[in-house]
Scaffold this motif. Sequence first.
Motif, PDB file in Angstrom:
ATOM      1  N   PRO A  58       0.794  -1.230   0.000  1.00  0.00           N
ATOM      2  CA  PRO A  58       0.000   0.000   0.000  1.00  0.00           C
ATOM      3  C   PRO A  58       0.826   1.279   0.000  1.00  0.00           C
ATOM      4  CG  PRO A  58      -0.196  -1.142   2.106  1.00  0.00           C
ATOM      5  CD  PRO A  58       0.582  -2.031   1.199  1.00  0.00           C
ATOM      6  N   ARG A  86      -7.049   0.667  -4.981  1.00  0.00           N
ATOM      7  CA  ARG A  86      -6.633   0.025  -3.734  1.00  0.00           C
ATOM      8  C   ARG A  86      -7.473  -1.225  -3.520  1.00  0.00           C
ATOM      9  NH1 ARG A  86      -3.350   2.816  -0.414  1.00  0.00           N
ATOM     10  NH2 ARG A  86      -3.130   5.022  -0.879  1.00  0.00           N
ATOM     11  N   GLY A  90      -3.259  -4.271  -0.978  1.00  0.00           N
ATOM     12  CA  GLY A  90      -2.334  -3.219  -1.407  1.00  0.00           C
ATOM     13  C   GLY A  90      -2.856  -2.432  -2.584  1.00  0.00           C
ATOM     14  N   LEU A  91      -1.946  -1.820  -3.327  1.00  0.00           N
ATOM     15  CA  LEU A  91      -2.302  -1.026  -4.512  1.00  0.00           C
ATOM     16  C   LEU A  91      -2.165  -1.882  -5.757  1.00  0.00           C
ATOM     17  CD1 LEU A  91      -0.485   2.291  -3.622  1.00  0.00           C
ATOM     18  CD2 LEU A  91      -2.939   1.882  -3.632  1.00  0.00           C
TER      19      LEU A  91
END
Length: 98
Positions: A58, A86, A90-91
Amino acid sequence: MSADPFTLARFEPLIGSGFTLWLDDATALPTRLVEARAGGLAAPDGRQPFSLTFEAPPAPALPQNIYRLEHPQQGAMDLFLVPIGRQPGGLQYEAVFA
């Protein structure tokens, strides 16, 4: 492997596997391929568009850019990644091949 190293068939077996995303020569993030998806209609030359979705920690949130990714079996590759959202893990970042 075909003459074009960027094919859906190359990446499909790698779903769930780990990559190393390099921010610079000394800083790396663990990254995982979470999806490899076929795109729309094939191009006139027969090339099949597809996209890859990677998940990274993240933080830090990365801007769209060309990043070097390394995979233990596939080696290093430079991909243009775009942040797409997101998730609890995480991203997520996407690379599109048209």
